[in-house]
Design an enzyme around this catalytic site. Structure first.
Site, PDB file in Angstrom:
ATOM      1  N   GLY A   1     -13.374  -6.738 -36.139  1.00  0.00           N
ATOM      2  CA  GLY A   1     -14.809  -6.278 -36.259  1.00  0.00           C
ATOM      3  C   GLY A   1     -15.855  -6.502 -35.382  1.00  0.00           C
ATOM      4  O   GLY A   1     -15.599  -6.714 -33.998  1.00  0.00           O
TER       5      GLY A   1
ATOM      6  N   PRO B   1      -5.216   8.919  -2.045  1.00  0.00           N
ATOM      7  CA  PRO B   1      -5.950   9.540  -2.779  1.00  0.00           C
ATOM      8  C   PRO B   1      -5.182  10.698  -3.423  1.00  0.00           C
ATOM      9  O   PRO B   1      -5.505  11.148  -4.765  1.00  0.00           O
ATOM     10  CB  PRO B   1      -6.865  10.107  -1.850  1.00  0.00           C
ATOM     11  CG  PRO B   1      -7.231   8.971  -0.724  1.00  0.00           C
ATOM     12  CD  PRO B   1      -5.811   8.549  -0.602  1.00  0.00           C
TER      13      PRO B   1
ATOM     14  N   GLU C   1       2.788   0.204 -11.078  1.00  0.00           N
ATOM     15  CA  GLU C   1       4.238   0.127 -10.959  1.00  0.00           C
ATOM     16  C   GLU C   1       4.704   1.289 -11.777  1.00  0.00           C
ATOM     17  O   GLU C   1       5.844   1.026 -12.706  1.00  0.00           O
ATOM     18  CB  GLU C   1       4.719  -1.280 -11.471  1.00  0.00           C
ATOM     19  CG  GLU C   1       4.286  -2.352 -10.668  1.00  0.00           C
ATOM     20  CD  GLU C   1       5.218  -2.572  -9.362  1.00  0.00           C
ATOM     21  OE1 GLU C   1       6.482  -2.712  -9.720  1.00  0.00           O
ATOM     22  OE2 GLU C   1       4.755  -2.798  -8.369  1.00  0.00           O
ATOM     23  N   GLY C   2       4.117   2.357 -11.679  1.00  0.00           N
ATOM     24  CA  GLY C   2       4.739   3.454 -12.374  1.00  0.00           C
ATOM     25  C   GLY C   2       4.032   3.634 -13.700  1.00  0.00           C
ATOM     26  O   GLY C   2       4.223   2.566 -14.589  1.00  0.00           O
TER      27      GLY C   2
ATOM     28  N   ALA D   1      -1.975  11.212  -3.787  1.00  0.00           N
ATOM     29  CA  ALA D   1      -0.411  10.641  -4.021  1.00  0.00           C
ATOM     30  C   ALA D   1      -0.317   9.461  -5.020  1.00  0.00           C
ATOM     31  O   ALA D   1      -0.488   8.329  -4.113  1.00  0.00           O
ATOM     32  CB  ALA D   1       0.463  10.730  -2.878  1.00  0.00           C
TER      33      ALA D   1
ATOM     34  N   ALA E   1       0.858  -1.058   0.067  1.00  0.00           N
ATOM     35  CA  ALA E   1      -0.207   0.054  -0.025  1.00  0.00           C
ATOM     36  C   ALA E   1       0.862   1.279  -0.014  1.00  0.00           C
ATOM     37  O   ALA E   1       1.439   1.548   0.980  1.00  0.00           O
ATOM     38  CB  ALA E   1      -0.853   0.040   1.212  1.00  0.00           C
TER      39      ALA E   1
HETATM   40  C1  LIG Z   1      -5.970  -1.943 -10.712  1.00  0.00           C
HETATM   41  C2  LIG Z   1      -4.788  -1.101  -9.824  1.00  0.00           C
HETATM   42  C3  LIG Z   1      -3.979  -1.775  -8.887  1.00  0.00           C
HETATM   43  C4  LIG Z   1      -2.988  -0.953  -8.026  1.00  0.00           C
HETATM   44  N1  LIG Z   1      -2.246  -1.797  -7.375  1.00  0.00           N
HETATM   45  C5  LIG Z   1      -1.701  -0.855  -6.582  1.00  0.00           C
HETATM   46  C6  LIG Z   1      -0.950  -1.676  -5.317  1.00  0.00           C
HETATM   47  O1  LIG Z   1      -0.922  -2.676  -5.049  1.00  0.00           O
HETATM   48  N2  LIG Z   1      -0.305  -0.646  -4.198  1.00  0.00           N
HETATM   49  C7  LIG Z   1      -0.063   0.687  -4.807  1.00  0.00           C
HETATM   50  O2  LIG Z   1       0.345   1.287  -3.957  1.00  0.00           O
HETATM   51  N3  LIG Z   1      -0.721   1.230  -5.729  1.00  0.00           N
HETATM   52  C8  LIG Z   1      -1.453   0.580  -6.714  1.00  0.00           C
HETATM   53  N4  LIG Z   1      -1.963   1.155  -7.645  1.00  0.00           N
HETATM   54  C9  LIG Z   1      -1.894   2.432  -8.041  1.00  0.00           C
HETATM   55  C10 LIG Z   1      -0.905   2.899  -9.223  1.00  0.00           C
HETATM   56  O3  LIG Z   1       0.197   2.500  -8.950  1.00  0.00           O
HETATM   57  C11 LIG Z   1      -1.327   4.356  -9.426  1.00  0.00           C
HETATM   58  O4  LIG Z   1      -2.699   4.624  -9.825  1.00  0.00           O
HETATM   59  C12 LIG Z   1      -0.346   4.971 -10.320  1.00  0.00           C
HETATM   60  O5  LIG Z   1       0.893   4.971  -9.904  1.00  0.00           O
HETATM   61  C13 LIG Z   1      -0.774   6.334 -10.813  1.00  0.00           C
HETATM   62  O6  LIG Z   1      -1.112   7.064  -9.753  1.00  0.00           O
HETATM   63  P1  LIG Z   1      -2.311   7.979  -9.992  1.00  0.00           P
HETATM   64  O7  LIG Z   1      -3.325   7.078 -10.437  1.00  0.00           O
HETATM   65  O8  LIG Z   1      -2.528   8.723  -8.801  1.00  0.00           O
HETATM   66  O9  LIG Z   1      -2.123   8.998 -10.977  1.00  0.00           O
HETATM   67  P2  LIG Z   1      -1.387  10.383 -11.004  1.00  0.00           P
HETATM   68  O10 LIG Z   1       0.053  10.264 -10.444  1.00  0.00           O
HETATM   69  O11 LIG Z   1      -2.331  11.377 -10.563  1.00  0.00           O
HETATM   70  O12 LIG Z   1      -1.201  10.531 -12.701  1.00  0.00           O
HETATM   71  C14 LIG Z   1      -2.041  11.260 -13.544  1.00  0.00           C
HETATM   72  C15 LIG Z   1      -1.344  11.393 -15.028  1.00  0.00           C
HETATM   73  O13 LIG Z   1      -0.408  12.276 -15.006  1.00  0.00           O
HETATM   74  C16 LIG Z   1       0.899  11.555 -15.364  1.00  0.00           C
HETATM   75  N5  LIG Z   1       1.838  12.031 -14.476  1.00  0.00           N
HETATM   76  C17 LIG Z   1       2.191  12.201 -13.256  1.00  0.00           C
HETATM   77  N6  LIG Z   1       3.337  12.619 -12.848  1.00  0.00           N
HETATM   78  C18 LIG Z   1       4.066  12.972 -13.910  1.00  0.00           C
HETATM   79  C19 LIG Z   1       5.284  13.510 -14.385  1.00  0.00           C
HETATM   80  N7  LIG Z   1       6.241  13.949 -13.228  1.00  0.00           N
HETATM   81  N8  LIG Z   1       5.628  13.855 -15.598  1.00  0.00           N
HETATM   82  C20 LIG Z   1       4.699  13.450 -16.458  1.00  0.00           C
HETATM   83  N9  LIG Z   1       3.569  12.887 -16.293  1.00  0.00           N
HETATM   84  C21 LIG Z   1       2.931  12.653 -15.092  1.00  0.00           C
HETATM   85  C22 LIG Z   1       0.589  10.030 -15.131  1.00  0.00           C
HETATM   86  O14 LIG Z   1       1.546   9.373 -15.934  1.00  0.00           O
HETATM   87  C23 LIG Z   1      -0.613   9.862 -15.481  1.00  0.00           C
HETATM   88  O15 LIG Z   1      -0.961   9.783 -16.881  1.00  0.00           O
HETATM   89  C24 LIG Z   1      -2.945   0.425  -8.573  1.00  0.00           C
HETATM   90  C25 LIG Z   1      -3.826   0.969  -9.413  1.00  0.00           C
HETATM   91  C26 LIG Z   1      -4.643   0.119 -10.285  1.00  0.00           C
HETATM   92  C27 LIG Z   1      -5.578   0.687 -11.108  1.00  0.00           C
END
Ligand SMILES: Cc1cc2nc3c(=O)[nH]c(=O)nc-3n(C[C@H](O)[C@H](O)[C@H](O)COP(=O)(O)OP(=O)(O)OC[C@H]3O[C@@H](n4cnc5c(N)ncnc54)[C@H](O)[C@@H]3O)c2cc1C
Lengths: 364, 414
Positions: free
Chosen positions: B367, B141, B391-392, B143, B137
């Site tokens: 299709g 929300p 994972e990024g 971060a 984890a």
């Molecule tokens: C199904 C699922 C499983 C997951 N499992 C886990 C888990 O087990 N543990 C965990 O901790 N998290 C988990 N995550 C979270 C996931 O790692 C994050 O959603 C992801 O890292 C992106 O964060 P965010 O959704 O807040 O997007 P944001 O960080 O808000 O990004 C929004 C957009 O901005 C872009 N962006 C952000 N920063 C930059 C930058 N510096 N330069 C250019 N573009 C940028 C992003 O690429 C994206 O397109 C999971 C998410 C999903 C959907």
């Protein structure tokens, strides 16, 4: 066991070729391109590094063994320096390597030693033809067997060093199959046309060559009277060109990276702008991914894998797209300066476009 | 010496895993997708028994356990083996793959950063009779990509020698199974010094049943629906002092954080392997259906003579194979202890891209068949996208690649 590391011997070859590619080929590339000519001493120096000689067994006066993997490593390195220069150095291979691959024992003994024992001489090959949908497996140039000779008719293009060639391997359509024929200098009916003017590779002399009822003895049919399989030749050419596409791409990438780290815009370096940095990341990623595909195809060729031809085709397909994408972006990263002929990127962009067209211009 | 021969033990294992993928995953893939939040227990129980009988606590390579390779002084192939396995399981079903007990990021973090006691305490549970799950984890929300913005706190209560956790985590993969449906744990990232930025960030093991730790929501997703994704709230959640992974004091360095990031060098190519598995499933089915309909792919022709479908399929093959090789290279580097953050992120960027392209194109080409839920193609189209997000994201991994290529620090390219 997977491994992504060249052997020590290969690494030594790579290092030697890299020095030559940078200190000699790259240094001379722009002038050669503008003047339409590569200094012969330059080509001679690359030839003496002995890449081709080292891929020919002792039986035919060489001092090594052919390996497509070593070949693609070498080809990439040379093309990193300059594509035209690299192709020039490798041109005699267009004649010797197919003979080594599919020639008869007599042909190997007779034709390979003179190529590799001498200083660099224009031994060449003619595959391409001047039509938009050129297909190496469906040639317009024809060969017909007539008693104990073969009669060749048609017109070839993109034949490097055709003018003054010592001998030429010409590919023609014999009953639907692409077959090679050894045509010595001075054979009657071989008409070398004008030097061709192209989008790129201006340093390298390419000619059209017409074959008007050219008659050679049947024993000049590559592989002997029964001929040969064309697939291994095409595969060896496809991986060579794919590797060279990677070399050109990598040259463009490195140049763009250096430039972007140096150039200031809006109070920071160009490279610090994500729009540019992301392009660079994608260029580097595509190069590495496709490079591995090329290596694998070459490795499959060396292992006699039946899928090798298909893999070589895929490798070139990927490499030609990568080369266009990367070289175009290199120009973009330099901005207007990229469009100016003081920088090499516009030249690489022109080279990059060529890999979709070049067929049989290099072989490993 | 450059070599693309798949190691024998991996070939053997692959055959076994393929049987599992075909018989235990593909058979229920559609059902699991249609019934979100049902847990594939048959598959889970089977995998639990299988992994246990192979003597592993989880699928991940264990640094402490000498494998056969070390005995024979051959280079380790643990990550390569894992990559192959994950590729095949994702080929079976990417969502169900994420339900495999004991093999997730939480245990990987314990295995990487835990003391021997911690490893014993937390990892031995995976060898029990019942399947046990773990999670990681990090995301909150506010971060996601910017992990330095996490707000969850850990405060040491000196009287009881306990950490008190407060905060909210979202998107925890397998959180429901780890905290509610088994006696598992979640590795939680929190700060022990909000002033210290990344230097203050630590990870803590929170076990199922700990008071003050509550799963509050299960997400409804585009794809990988067999895998639960939950929110976890920590409210004065007390855990023993010994549950911290790494040093309990704030040094003015980001070493601990960098250590966490370094685990990505191994896990990112694994996500790439997932992507490749989905892409391979898609391309195989696409070619099969095209062949049934008399469409032959004529490899070897110049592009001018190819149909548009042939060009697409050939391009897909190029993308799929090169992505897999890039992934293997990153894994091979990890096995050979070569510094691989660039290659790990390259593999993730590239595989995440190509699986999205391949699945999108395949649905287009087929299709009405492609768009229909009769086939799994539309599901793979939905599953694929996650590999470019977690994972990024693709963007974050592009940053990592670019920084490595340019020799930039995070502050120079953000
Ligand atoms: C199904 C699922 C499983 C997951 N499992 C886990 C888990 O087990 N543990 C965990 O901790 N998290 C988990 N995550 C979270 C996931 O790692 C994050 O959603 C992801 O890292 C992106 O964060 P965010 O959704 O807040 O997007 P944001 O960080 O808000 O990004 C929004 C957009 O901005 C872009 N962006 C952000 N920063 C930059 C930058 N510096 N330069 C250019 N573009 C940028 C992003 O690429 C994206 O397109 C999971 C998410 C999903 C959907």
């Amino acid at each position: 066991m997977y491994s992504f590391k060249p052997s020590e011997e290969q690494q030594m070859l790579i290092d030697a070729l890299k020095r030559y590619a940078m200190d000699d080929l790259r240094a001379a590339a722009r002038d050669a391109e503008e003047e339409g000519q590569l200094p012969i001493e330059l080509v001679e120096k690359g030839w003496e590094l002995g890449y081709l000689q080292a891929s020919i067994p002792e039986d035919y006066d060489g001092f090594g063994e052919r390996s497509a993997v070593t070949g693609v490593l070498a080809a990439e390195e040379l093309a990193y320096g300059d594509l035209a220069g690299a192709l020039a150095v490798m041109t005699p291979g267009l004649f010797a390597t197919p003979i080594l691959l599919v020639g008869s024992e007599a042909q190997k003994k007779a034709y390979i030693p003179p190529v590799i024992e001498m200083e660099w001489k224009p031994f060449t090959a003619a595959l391409m033809e001047q039509k938009f949908d050129f297909d190496p497996n469906d040639l317009t140039t024809t060969a017909a067997i007539d008693g104990d000779s073969v009669v060749i008719n048609g017109e070839k293009s993109y034949v490097p060093y055709a003018d003054g060639a010592e001998a030429m391997l010409i590919y023609a359509n014999l009953a639907g199959a692409t077959q090679g024929f050894i045509v010595p200098a001075g054979t009657e009916g071989v008409v070398v046309g004008e030097r061709q003017k192209l989008l790129g590779l201006n340093a390298l002399p390419f000619y059209t060559v017409r074959f008007e009822n050219v008659r050679v003895p049947l024993e000049n049919r590559l592989g002997g009277a029964d001929g040969h399989d064309f697939a291994p030749i095409l595969a060896a050419s496809n991986v060579a060109l794919a590797a060279m596409a990677i070399g050109v791409s990598n040259a463009a990438l490195d140049y763009a990276v250096e430039y972007a780290k140096d150039r200031d815009v809006f109070g920071m370096k160009v490279a610090q702008k994500q729009a540019i940095a992301f392009m660079i990341a994608e260029m580097g990623t595509a190069i590495e991914a496709i490079r591995l595909l090329v290596w694998e195809a070459a490795w499959m060729i060396d292992g006699g894998n039946p899928e090798a031809s298909k893999q070589a085709y895929l490798a070139l397909s990927g490499a030609m797209d990568a080369a266009m994408m990367v070289t175009d972006r290199a120009v973009q990263i330099l901005g207007g300066h990229g469009y100016i002929r003081e920088h090499p990127v516009e030249m690489w962009m022109r080279s990059g476009r060529g890999f979709a067209t070049f067929n049989g211009l290099a072989i490993v | 010496m450059i070599d693309f021969e798949t190691p024998k033990p991996i070939v053997q294992l692959n055959t076994v895993v393929e049987t599992v993928a075909v018989n235990m995953m593909r058979t229920v893939s559609r059902e699991m997708d249609e019934n979100e939040h049902t847990v594939p227990w048959d598959f889970i129980n089977f995998m639990h028994t299988a992994v246990k009988s192979m003597g592993g606590t989880s699928m991940a390579p264990d640094a402490d356990k000498p494998d056969d390779a070390k005995k024979e002084k051959r280079p380790s192939i643990g990550f390569q083996r894992l990559g192959h396995m994950v590729e095949m399981l994702a080929w079976g079903d990417a969502g169900m793959y994420l339900c495999i007990p004991g093999g997730m990021l939480g245990s990987a973090a314990v295995a990487a950063a835990g003391t021997p006691e911690q490893k014993k305490r937390f990892l031995s549970r995976f060898m029990g009779d019942k399947p046990v799950f773990d999670g990681m984890a990090m995301t909150e929300p506010q971060a996601g990509s910017d992990t330095s913005a996490i707000r969850a706190t850990a405060v040491l209560d000196n009287d009881t020698n306990e950490w008190i956790l407060n905060g909210e985590k979202i998107f925890v993969t397998a959180g429901q199974k780890a905290l509610v449906e088994s006696d598992g744990f979640v590795v939680v990232w929190a700060t022990i010094d909000p002033e210290a930025g990344r230097a203050g960030m630590r990870s803590f093991v929170v076990e199922a049943g700990t008071p003050g730790c509550k799963v509050t929501k299960q997400e409804h997703k585009l794809g990988i629906r067999a895998s639960d994704t939950v929110s976890v709230v920590f409210q004065d959640c007390r855990i023993p002092f010994e549950n911290i992974l790494g040093s309990p004091t704030v040094e003015k360095t980001t070493k601990g954080f960098k250590g966490a990031m370094a685990t990505f060098d191994a896990t990112r190519p694994i996500i790439a392997a997932q992507a490749v598995g989905i892409a391979r499933a898609t391309l195989e089915l696409l070619k099969e259906i095209l062949a049934e309909n008399g469409v032959e792919i004529r490899y070897g022709l110049p592009r001018q003579k190819l149909t548009s479908i042939e060009r697409d399929v050939i391009e897909m093959e190029v993308m799929l194979r090169s992505a897999w090789l890039l992934t293997l290279e990153a894994l091979w580097m990890a096995d050979n202890k070569l510094h691989n953050p660039k290659e790990a992120s390259m593999a993730k960027v590239y595989a995440g891209d190509i699986v999205v392209k391949i699945t999108q194109k395949a649905v287009e080409i087929l299709g009405p068949l492609g768009y229909s839920r009769e086939l799994l193609l539309e599901k793979w189209f939905r599953d694929a996208k996650i590999t470019d997000l977690y994972e990024g994201t693709g963007q974050i991994n592009r940053l990592v690649v670019a920084r490595n290529m340019l020799g930039y620090r995070g502050s120079q390219l953000r």
